[in-house]
Structures are given as C-alpha cells and as structure tokens.
Write a protein that holds these residues in place. Sequence first.
Motif, PDB file in Angstrom:
ATOM      1  N   LYS A  81       0.864  -1.207  -0.058  1.00  0.00           N
ATOM      2  CA  LYS A  81      -0.016  -0.070  -0.027  1.00  0.00           C
ATOM      3  C   LYS A  81       0.793   1.134   0.111  1.00  0.00           C
ATOM      4  N   PHE A  82       1.939   1.457   0.825  1.00  0.00           N
ATOM      5  CA  PHE A  82       2.914   2.602   1.047  1.00  0.00           C
ATOM      6  C   PHE A  82       4.065   2.395   0.287  1.00  0.00           C
ATOM      7  N   PHE A  83       4.924   1.421   0.615  1.00  0.00           N
ATOM      8  CA  PHE A  83       6.443   1.380   0.432  1.00  0.00           C
ATOM      9  C   PHE A  83       6.653   1.086  -1.137  1.00  0.00           C
ATOM     10  N   ILE A  84       6.039  -0.007  -1.685  1.00  0.00           N
ATOM     11  CA  ILE A  84       6.454  -0.532  -2.942  1.00  0.00           C
ATOM     12  C   ILE A  84       6.017   0.795  -4.013  1.00  0.00           C
ATOM     13  N   PRO A  85       5.099   1.446  -4.153  1.00  0.00           N
ATOM     14  CA  PRO A  85       4.831   2.510  -4.922  1.00  0.00           C
ATOM     15  C   PRO A  85       5.971   3.405  -5.036  1.00  0.00           C
ATOM     16  N   TRP A  86       6.301   3.730  -3.818  1.00  0.00           N
ATOM     17  CA  TRP A  86       7.420   4.862  -3.951  1.00  0.00           C
ATOM     18  C   TRP A  86       8.782   4.483  -4.106  1.00  0.00           C
ATOM     19  N   ILE A  87       9.205   3.022  -3.848  1.00  0.00           N
ATOM     20  CA  ILE A  87      10.176   2.334  -4.183  1.00  0.00           C
ATOM     21  C   ILE A  87      10.390   2.149  -5.824  1.00  0.00           C
ATOM     22  N   LEU A  88       9.318   1.910  -6.372  1.00  0.00           N
ATOM     23  CA  LEU A  88       9.172   1.640  -7.810  1.00  0.00           C
ATOM     24  C   LEU A  88       9.509   3.071  -8.444  1.00  0.00           C
ATOM     25  N   ALA A  89       8.928   4.156  -7.927  1.00  0.00           N
ATOM     26  CA  ALA A  89       9.011   5.355  -8.591  1.00  0.00           C
ATOM     27  C   ALA A  89      10.506   5.712  -8.327  1.00  0.00           C
ATOM     28  N   LEU A  90      11.223   5.760  -7.170  1.00  0.00           N
ATOM     29  CA  LEU A  90      12.333   6.040  -7.001  1.00  0.00           C
ATOM     30  C   LEU A  90      13.631   5.151  -7.816  1.00  0.00           C
TER      31      LEU A  90
END
Length: 190
Positions: A81-90
């Motif tokens: 929900k929270f971490f993977i979307p931002w890890i993907l973006a990074l």
Amino acid sequence: MDIIDKFSLTLILILFAIQIFHRDFLKRILYIWKLSIIAIFLSVIFFSINQYFLWQKDPFLKLLIPPYQSINYFLRFVSFKFFIPWILALGFAILVNFLISWANKKYNERFFEQEEIPLAALGIFLSGWPGFLFYIIVILLLGVFLSIIYTIKNKGRAPLYYFWLPGVLIVIFLENFILPKSILNFFIIS
C-alpha cells in the motif's frame, strides 16, 4: 489529495520559482533529492504506523494484527500500500537518470542540458506510482508541442528545461482532479 502529493506540490512550486530566478540552484539538486527521499519515506513510515493504530482500534480490523494474526500480514499490506509504489518510482527515476546521462554523453549532450537530467529524474520520483507513467506521457506531449513551435520559428532544438517541474504539477492535478479513480485503481499493486 494526500500529504505526499501536497509535499510534492509544495516542493515543485518552490523549486520552479527558484529555477526561474536562480538557475544555479541545480548545483544543490543532490540535497533536494535527499530531502525528497527522506520526507517521502518518513511520511510512508508515518502512514504505516497510523494504519496499525487505526486497525488496532477497529473491532474487526484488530483481528488482522497481533496477537490475533501474524505481523507478516500487516507488513505485507503496508509494503504494497505505501512502500512499493515509492520504491518503484525511486527505482525508475534512478534508471531514467542513468539512461538519459548515458545517451547524453554518447551523443555529446545533444538531447538535454546537464541541469535537465536530475530535474527529469526528480519529476519522475515526485510523481510517484502510477504518476510517473502519466508524467512521461505529459513530458512527451509537452516536448512535441514545444518542438513544433521551435520548428515553426526556426529556433533549433527545443529545451525542456522549464517543463520538467511543471510536468509534475500537471500529473498531480490529473491524478487528483481529472482522472477517474477507476483508471488509477487499475495500477494498484497487490
């Protein structure tokens, strides 16, 4: 609009104002990158902790956390929900940064000014997931539009220098006010 979008929006507006009046601000882009990464991941940790406390107070959802359930379920939930979307973006921002830098060096800086590369990658990161997919489309459309104008006026290559940051603003606006949630829900990672 969630707090991370508000942070991205505020940061982009400040950076764009600085970019217009002080072009040398990009010497400090590494610090801006670090600030963005730290702020977003601290927000994600904050959201995760709040999620735990919300579940703890609900009579049904508390059955999904310890002592009723293994902590693994909760950790998997907040990861997706929270971490993977931002890890993907990074990860995608870093990849694009390397690819653009490589292509630019290979072709003698023919495509981008040096300052544009970290701006493009920062825009990708701050757009988040799935925002960076829309960001790429927005930047391509802005680039084509600007190139047509430059071609008509015989001005040479069209720089995207002042479009990288506004592209993020357009994407945040699209995600929060224009695109139906059904389209955005298609990109939910589960």
